[in-house]
Design a protein around this motif. Structure first.
Motif, PDB file in Angstrom:
ATOM      1  N   ARG A  87      70.091  39.504  50.044  1.00 42.75           N
ATOM      2  CA  ARG A  87      68.880  38.705  50.203  1.00 42.75           C
ATOM      3  C   ARG A  87      69.206  37.305  50.722  1.00 42.75           C
ATOM      4  O   ARG A  87      70.373  36.930  50.863  1.00 42.75           O
ATOM      5  N   SER A  88      68.142  36.519  50.968  1.00 44.96           N
ATOM      6  CA  SER A  88      68.277  35.193  51.577  1.00 44.96           C
ATOM      7  C   SER A  88      68.392  34.063  50.581  1.00 44.96           C
ATOM      8  O   SER A  88      68.637  32.916  50.976  1.00 44.96           O
ATOM      9  N   VAL A  89      68.189  34.364  49.293  1.00 46.48           N
ATOM     10  CA  VAL A  89      68.174  33.330  48.270  1.00 46.48           C
ATOM     11  C   VAL A  89      68.535  33.963  46.940  1.00 46.48           C
ATOM     12  O   VAL A  89      68.402  35.184  46.771  1.00 46.48           O
ATOM     13  N   CYS A  90      69.013  33.161  46.006  1.00 47.71           N
ATOM     14  CA  CYS A  90      69.282  33.633  44.645  1.00 47.71           C
ATOM     15  C   CYS A  90      68.132  33.200  43.736  1.00 47.71           C
ATOM     16  O   CYS A  90      67.735  32.026  43.754  1.00 47.71           O
ATOM     17  N   THR A  91      67.623  34.149  42.962  1.00 43.62           N
ATOM     18  CA  THR A  91      66.531  33.865  42.017  1.00 43.62           C
ATOM     19  C   THR A  91      66.992  34.297  40.631  1.00 43.62           C
ATOM     20  O   THR A  91      67.210  35.483  40.388  1.00 43.62           O
TER      21      THR A  91
END
Length: 270
Positions: A87-91
């Motif tokens: 993915r494009s970001v860590c959540t």
């Protein structure tokens, strides 16, 4: 200062126990400007999410917002396909310390706390920052954890100065966290950033003996304390990315990209 004089100064610091950084990790003014421009996109994304994170939003939805904003501004999300990260970001929600993978099945609900970690590549320059967000009404204890963690970040950042010691950062953070009843994650830390996603130096957020790296003007690194309500031990999930607290307690994190200047520091992404 002439090169031979500067070499002599560095040698004197080495004799005092400092680790002397390799010249390659000291950025030029032009490189710092590139990181600064990358950081503007990272910070703008985190600002955007202040209005978008609410109950009912999925972490995959957050990921799409980050991807769309990044690419629309001519940049690349650094996490996407980095060592296989999908993915494009860590959540990272509640007991997830870091590197949480966005999912259509992860729906935010009132009372959650979430860290969103944004990393951007613009014209080959990397920036990295994260914030905590409160989802609806949260418990007083969750809010306090988030607030104390932000204070830990600020205390660590205040230690950044030319010819200071990187270990001073952890020496400022951990006692404050402990006095407030929290622990500092030890298995992960900050890192150099700028022309690569991860560079030297490694930044510990807990107390270590010795001085660590000598901070020189032009060095750029992240400060990103991960603070737990329970013990500091963590574990990595089956996906080989998601790091959670071993005891299931809440965790919070805030992160800046910081440049060392001749007179102190500049926050390049926040």
């Amino acid at each position: 200062m002439l090169n031979d004089e500067f070499t002599a100064v560095l040698e004197s610091y080495k004799l005092q126990g400092y680790i002397i950084p390799h010249p390659s990790i000291v950025k030029t003014p032009e490189q710092i400007e590139g990181i600064r421009q990358s950081g503007k996109i990272t910070s703008a994304i985190l600002d955007l999410l202040e209005k978008e994170i609410r109950p009912g939003v999925t972490t995959a939805g957050i990921d799409k917002l980050v991807y769309d904003y990044t690419t629309e501004h001519g940049a690349i999300p650094a996490p996407l396909n980095y060592n296989g990260f999908p993915r494009s970001v860590c959540t990272s929600v509640n007991n997830v310390v870091c590197h949480g993978i966005p999912s259509d099945r992860a729906v935010l609900k009132p009372g959650d706390i979430i860290n969103v970690d944004v990393s951007t590549i613009l014209d080959g320059f990397f920036s990295d920052a994260s914030r905590m967000y409160l989802v609806g009404e949260v418990t007083p204890s969750a809010r306090r954890l988030v607030e104390i963690t932000k204070e830990c970040l600020e205390l660590g950042t205040e230690q950044v100065r030319a010819f200071g010691a990187t270990n001073d950062i952890g020496r400022a953070i951990e006692p404050f966290a402990n006095r407030n009843g929290y622990t500092v994650v030890r298995d992960l830390g900050g890192h150099g950033v700028g022309v690569k996603f991860h560079e030297e130096p490694h930044i510990d957020h807990f107390e270590r003996p010795g001085k660590g790296f000598l901070m020189l003007p032009g060095m750029v690194f992240t400060i990103e304390p991960m603070i737990n309500e329970g013990g500091y031990s963590v574990k990595i999930g089956r996906d080989k990315w998601t790091v959670t607290t071993r005891d299931g307690s809440l965790s919070a994190q805030w992160e800046y990209t910081v440049a060392v200047t001749k007179t102190g520091y500049e926050i390049l992404a926040r």
